[in-house]
Motif scaffolding. Structure first.
Motif, mmCIF file in Angstrom:
data_model
loop_
_atom_site.group_PDB
_atom_site.id
_atom_site.type_symbol
_atom_site.label_atom_id
_atom_site.label_comp_id
_atom_site.label_asym_id
_atom_site.label_seq_id
_atom_site.Cartn_x
_atom_site.Cartn_y
_atom_site.Cartn_z
ATOM 1 N N LEU A 165 26.180 3.979 33.140
ATOM 2 C CA LEU A 165 24.808 4.092 32.658
ATOM 3 C C LEU A 165 23.906 4.702 33.734
ATOM 4 O O LEU A 165 23.015 5.508 33.437
ATOM 5 C CB LEU A 165 24.288 2.711 32.250
ATOM 6 C CG LEU A 165 22.935 2.653 31.535
ATOM 7 C CD1 LEU A 165 23.019 3.351 30.178
ATOM 8 C CD2 LEU A 165 22.484 1.213 31.354
ATOM 9 N N ASN A 213 30.535 -0.237 33.216
ATOM 10 C CA ASN A 213 29.532 0.213 32.249
ATOM 11 C C ASN A 213 28.159 0.393 32.876
ATOM 12 O O ASN A 213 27.436 1.345 32.565
ATOM 13 C CB ASN A 213 29.447 -0.768 31.085
ATOM 14 C CG ASN A 213 30.535 -0.535 30.056
ATOM 15 O OD1 ASN A 213 31.373 0.345 30.220
ATOM 16 N ND2 ASN A 213 30.540 -1.317 29.005
ATOM 17 N N ARG A 253 21.778 9.100 27.042
ATOM 18 C CA ARG A 253 21.397 7.779 26.553
ATOM 19 C C ARG A 253 21.526 7.732 25.032
ATOM 20 O O ARG A 253 21.181 8.705 24.348
ATOM 21 C CB ARG A 253 19.937 7.460 26.927
ATOM 22 C CG ARG A 253 19.692 7.330 28.430
ATOM 23 C CD ARG A 253 20.342 6.060 28.980
ATOM 24 N NE ARG A 253 20.068 5.900 30.414
ATOM 25 C CZ ARG A 253 20.836 6.407 31.383
ATOM 26 N NH1 ARG A 253 21.920 7.107 31.073
ATOM 27 N NH2 ARG A 253 20.531 6.202 32.647
ATOM 28 N N HIS A 295 29.458 7.444 27.661
ATOM 29 C CA HIS A 295 29.037 7.781 29.026
ATOM 30 C C HIS A 295 30.234 8.256 29.855
ATOM 31 O O HIS A 295 30.129 9.211 30.627
ATOM 32 C CB HIS A 295 28.392 6.568 29.694
ATOM 33 C CG HIS A 295 27.151 6.095 29.003
ATOM 34 N ND1 HIS A 295 27.174 5.160 27.995
ATOM 35 C CD2 HIS A 295 25.847 6.431 29.167
ATOM 36 C CE1 HIS A 295 25.958 4.928 27.576
ATOM 37 N NE2 HIS A 295 25.120 5.687 28.266
ATOM 38 N N GLY A 335 30.574 1.768 27.030
ATOM 39 C CA GLY A 335 30.588 2.823 28.037
ATOM 40 C C GLY A 335 31.433 4.030 27.684
ATOM 41 O O GLY A 335 31.591 4.945 28.511
#
Length: 480
Positions: free
Chosen positions: A191, A187, A197, A134, A131
């Motif tokens: 997402l 995480n 991505r 992100h 993660g």
């Protein structure tokens, strides 16, 4: 208009950062009280002995790339993708190393049961690596609301899991599982909230432009974690697991306290200071305003925590944890300065001076390591008092480097910080004195909290504090 836009974005970020960290600490408090009543100091001590290894591994896997992505002027998909695959690969390698080193860790602490516990607990940082990119995307784009929701959801899910496992007799295995559930939930939320991505087009060339900056942050973060976990290491080596558990319980409450303010400020500090880094005068004004707000929040919160620690610990998690209350009183005094120090380091990072951040953190860590090692025969409280004193004194060293960057005078900063610190300290001392006759523990805790809050607000209002009035006006405007 740009000044106004930045001010609004900063205020909004601080608001959501406050909601996030307020909700996080409330949830931590609720679930922490429940699990602490079920489990004992030995359970917490077992997991606490491993925390420094997980944190160092977490720093190695992240390698300072979150801040590097935030500081990068022009960013592309390839930058995030390179960081994702690099961090995932490093994390897997680190897990395998620590998996096979688990017997050595258990041998250091003379606790054979730590072998399987370590191998299980370390899965947390392996999952967390997925993660990082992100999280950096949300942080860079000031998506504070999304990060707030992520934390609240993850804490709720993991807290429920921790309570269920504690009730069913899993002891320290339940604490370890709670941490793993937390990072997995984080995480999944990252997402969901982040539009970015990863792709299979793996190319590590973008890392070349970030590695010089991020590598220094990596070293810094490792020393920061060692510094923050010195007591768990030293106590685990020379004291019993029960004493480690008492310290970790106190440190958990201290962390809940200063993280509320640190998290709120850190959610916006680096991106905002980075945006104004090309204009020294403007950056100085923004920094001073953040400094006043941080001190305005941090000193009453943490000195207040020190004031009510014995009552709070006894009421919340019973008197079996009372030794941790006396440790908490000392830690909370030092904790009042941690959000201020974090703001200073954010300014240094925003100027791209990760080398200064690194060497100063290493120097501070070495001083504390040597001092703690020399003082451990004299007991926990002596070590704590010196540890807190070193942390507070080192703020002067951080200020020197900030002065070199934005020419903020020492006495100007001192006025911004200690005007609130002195008021808060005087209020807490006065409240401690006037509430001494109260014998009922519940009435005593309530009297301390209400009296301290009322006195602090009255003094700030009467003194015409601009920071207090601006904060109040913003909150009232949002409610309207």
């Amino acid at each position: 208009m740009p000044e106004r836009s930045l001010k609004d974005k900063t205020a909004k970020g601080l608001l959501w950062g406050g909601i996030n960290n307020g909700a996080m600490q409330l949830l931590n408090l609720i679930f922490g009280i429940i699990t602490s009543r079920i489990l004992n100091d030995t359970d917490y001590g077992m997991v606490g002995m491993l925390s420094v290894f997980s944190l160092i591994a977490g720093s190695l896997q992240e390698s300072g790339f979150t801040a590097a992505l935030v500081n990068k002027k022009d960013i592309r998909h390839e930058d995030y993708n390179a960081v994702f695959w690099f961090c995932s690969g490093v994390s897997l390698a680190l897990y395998l190393i620590l998996f096979f080193c688990a017997p050595l860790i258990a041998g250091f602490y003379n606790q054979p049961v730590l072998v399987p516990l370590a191998r299980y607990s370390f899965l947390g940082f392996l999952i967390a690596s997925l993660g990082i990119s992100h999280s950096a995307y949300l942080f860079r784009n000031l998506m504070v609301k999304q990060k707030a929701l992520t934390s609240i959801i993850a804490l709720t899910v993991s807290g429920i899991a921790g309570v269920v496992l504690a009730l069913t007799g899993f002891s320290y295995w339940g604490i370890a599982t709670q941490s793993i559930v937390y990072v997995a939930a984080v995480n999944l939320c990252y997402l969901y909230f982040s539009p970015w991505r990863p792709t299979w087009n793996i190319n590590f060339r973008p890392l070349k432009g970030m590695i010089g900056f991020s590598s220094k942050l990596l070293v810094t973060n490792i020393f920061t974690h060692i510094n923050n976990n010195l007591f768990s290491i030293i106590l685990g080596r020379y004291y019993s697991e029960r004493e480690v558990g008492q310290f970790n319980q106190a440190n958990k409450w201290n962390l809940m306290g200063h993280s509320l303010i640190s998290g709120m400020v850190n959610s916006v500090a680096l991106p905002v200071l980075r945006q104004v880094s090309d204009d020294t005068g403007r950056q100085q004004r923004v920094f001073q305003k953040m400094l006043r707000f941080t001190a305005f929040m941090s000193f009453p919160a943490m000195l207040g925590l020190s004031l009510v620690a014995p009552e709070l610990i006894t009421i919340a998690i019973t008197d079996k944890w009372l030794p941790s209350a006396h440790i908490l009183q000392l830690l909370a005094v030092g904790g009042a300065f941690i959000p201020v120090t974090n703001l200073y380091t954010n300014l240094i990072i925003s100027k791209g001076k990760s080398n200064i951040f690194m060497w100063n953190t290493i120097a501070q860590g070495m001083v504390q390591l040597i001092t703690m090692y020399l003082l451990y025969p004299y007991g926990i409280h002596t070590m704590l008092a010196v540890y807190v004193a070193v942390n507070i004194a080192w703020l002067g060293v951080w200020h020197y480097f900030v002065w070199r960057e934005i020419r903020l005078g020492f006495f100007h900063a001192l006025k911004d910080i200690f005007s609130f610190g002195i008021i808060a300290a005087a209020v807490m001392a006065g409240v401690a004195f006037i509430t001494r006759p109260i014998e009922n523990i519940y009435l005593l805790a309530l009297a301390k909290i209400l009296s301290a809050a009322a006195l602090y607000i009255i003094i700030l209002w009467a003194s015409g504090s601009v920071t207090f009035k601006e904060s109040l006006q913003y909150l009232l405007k949002k409610k309207a």
